[in-house]
Write a protein that holds these residues in place. Structure first.
Motif, short mmCIF file in Angstrom:
data_model
loop_
_atom_site.label_atom_id
_atom_site.label_comp_id
_atom_site.label_asym_id
_atom_site.label_seq_id
_atom_site.Cartn_x
_atom_site.Cartn_y
_atom_site.Cartn_z
N ILE A 97 76.54 -32.25 39.02
CA ILE A 97 77.30 -32.97 39.91
C ILE A 97 78.60 -33.20 39.07
CG2 ILE A 97 77.67 -35.17 41.20
CD1 ILE A 97 74.42 -35.09 41.43
N PRO A 98 79.64 -32.91 39.38
CA PRO A 98 80.91 -33.03 38.44
C PRO A 98 81.33 -34.54 38.36
CG PRO A 98 81.21 -31.19 40.09
CD PRO A 98 79.97 -31.95 40.54
N SER A 104 81.44 -41.51 35.65
CA SER A 104 82.82 -40.69 34.96
C SER A 104 82.40 -39.43 34.12
CB SER A 104 83.24 -41.82 34.11
OG SER A 104 82.25 -42.30 32.99
N LYS A 105 81.19 -39.12 34.22
CA LYS A 105 80.91 -37.95 33.57
C LYS A 105 79.84 -37.00 34.30
CE LYS A 105 80.58 -40.27 28.86
NZ LYS A 105 79.77 -40.48 27.91
N THR A 117 89.60 -44.30 27.59
CA THR A 117 88.44 -44.76 27.20
C THR A 117 87.49 -44.76 28.71
OG1 THR A 117 88.90 -46.27 25.60
CG2 THR A 117 86.73 -46.66 26.74
N LEU A 118 86.44 -43.92 28.82
CA LEU A 118 85.69 -43.78 30.03
C LEU A 118 84.54 -45.00 29.97
CD1 LEU A 118 85.21 -39.88 29.79
CD2 LEU A 118 86.84 -41.17 31.26
N GLU A 119 84.42 -45.43 31.11
CA GLU A 119 83.45 -46.38 31.60
C GLU A 119 82.38 -45.81 32.33
OE1 GLU A 119 85.09 -49.73 33.48
OE2 GLU A 119 86.94 -50.13 31.95
N VAL A 120 81.38 -45.83 32.00
CA VAL A 120 79.91 -45.16 32.41
C VAL A 120 79.36 -46.27 33.47
CG1 VAL A 120 77.77 -44.04 31.87
CG2 VAL A 120 79.63 -43.85 30.25
N ALA A 121 79.37 -45.79 34.78
CA ALA A 121 78.73 -46.61 35.70
C ALA A 121 77.24 -46.74 35.26
CB ALA A 121 78.90 -46.03 36.92
N THR A 122 76.74 -47.83 35.91
CA THR A 122 75.40 -48.38 35.88
C THR A 122 74.63 -48.12 37.15
OG1 THR A 122 75.98 -50.68 35.84
CG2 THR A 122 75.92 -49.75 33.60
N SER A 181 70.60 -37.57 32.07
CA SER A 181 71.50 -38.61 31.50
C SER A 181 72.47 -39.40 32.57
CB SER A 181 72.19 -38.02 30.54
OG SER A 181 71.36 -37.58 29.34
N ASN A 182 72.95 -40.56 32.45
CA ASN A 182 73.73 -41.33 33.17
C ASN A 182 73.42 -41.32 34.57
OD1 ASN A 182 75.29 -41.59 30.71
ND2 ASN A 182 76.18 -39.62 31.07
#
Length: 280
Positions: free
Chosen positions: A102-103, A75-76, A33-38, A137-138
């Motif tokens: 940006i990887p 994370s993405k 499970t990936l946690e997307v940073a804020t 996005s993100n």
């Protein structure tokens, strides 16, 4: 009785193996499970000499770069679009990266803008690029714009021309009043660069006899500005002055740092006009 005990033991081992496998699958699913940073923010940095607005020469075919840096990794993959928002230039005149990536787990990505020489004689052109937009996005990447004005540097001087050279002198006392006549060939070796079959335009023949020519020297035409470049086979550097353009004739004074000099007129054999060349 011994067979019954062995059967019960086999069933017990089977259930244990199934339970262990089930636990391992649950653990793996949880770890993936990936946690997307804020609050991920990006900054666009232009690499010198790139600025928000610049004039460039087409014939230089320069490349410019910039970097987008995040304040913390995501994370993405982050995709940042680049689009042309205005201008008269098109894909024949320049190219650019339209998707900067940006990887995942990285902090930076970069893009380039490259000017092309399309070998067409045309007026100045321009374009404006917008780097980044609110739909990224993100990550939050405030957009930036860069504007270019492209000055046409088309050059077409290759050919063979008639020369007439007079008043040729050398520091050792030799002198040739002339006129010395013949032909000289301009061979294009790069955009706006032309090697000369004889940079003395017959002057050395008049001073030192048949077979003496100055080689290894070129004329450069940089957006209509004419100059010598390079040095001859003896390491001598040539300069040009007193340029006069009159229809199919081009007259000038040449000299080198050894002390040789002369006055030359080049004439186009087809009668066409020389372009409006100037000197620095």
């Amino acid at each position: 009785m011994k067979k019954i005990l062995n059967s019960k033991l086999s069933l017990s081992l089977l259930f244990s193996a199934l339970l262990l496998t089930s636990c391992e699958k649950d653990d793996f699913t949880g770890d993936s499970t990936l946690e997307v940073a804020t609050d991920v923010v990006g900054t666009i940095s232009l690499t010198s000499p790139l600025t928000t607005s610049q004039n460039v020469r087409e014939a230089d075919e320069d490349s410019f770069s910039y970097t987008i840096t995040l304040n913390k990794p995501q994370s993405k993959d982050i995709h940042i679009s680049v689009i042309q928002v205005s201008g008269t230039a098109d894909g024949d005149d320049f190219e650019f990266d339209n998707d900067i990536v940006i990887p995942a787990y990285s902090l930076t990505g970069s893009g380039t803008i490259t000017i092309h020489n399309d070998d067409l004689q045309e007026g100045d052109e321009n374009f404006t690029l917008k780097i980044g937009n609110i739909n990224t996005s993100n990550a939050s990447v405030p957009s930036a714009t860069v504007t270019f004005v492209i000055t046409d540097c088309y050059s077409d001087l290759a050919g063979t021309y008639n020369y007439s050279t007079t008043n040729v002198s050398a520091p050792t006392g030799e002198f040739a009043a002339g006129p010395l006549t013949g032909t000289v060939t301009f061979t294009q070796t790069a955009s706006g660069v032309y090697s000369l079959s004889d940079a003395s335009f017959g002057g050395w023949i008049g001073l030192y006899g048949a077979g003496n020519i100055a080689t290894g020297v070129s004329f450069t035409d940089t957006c209509g500005t004419l100059a010598y470049s390079g040095s001859d086979q003896f390491g001598e550097v040539f300069t040009i002055s007193n340029l006069v353009i009159s229809g199919p004739s081009m007259s000038f004074h040449w000299e080198n740092d050894y002390g040789e000099f002369g006055d030359t007129t080049l004439t186009r054999p087809d009668g066409s006009n020389w372009p409006a060349l100037t000197l620095n």
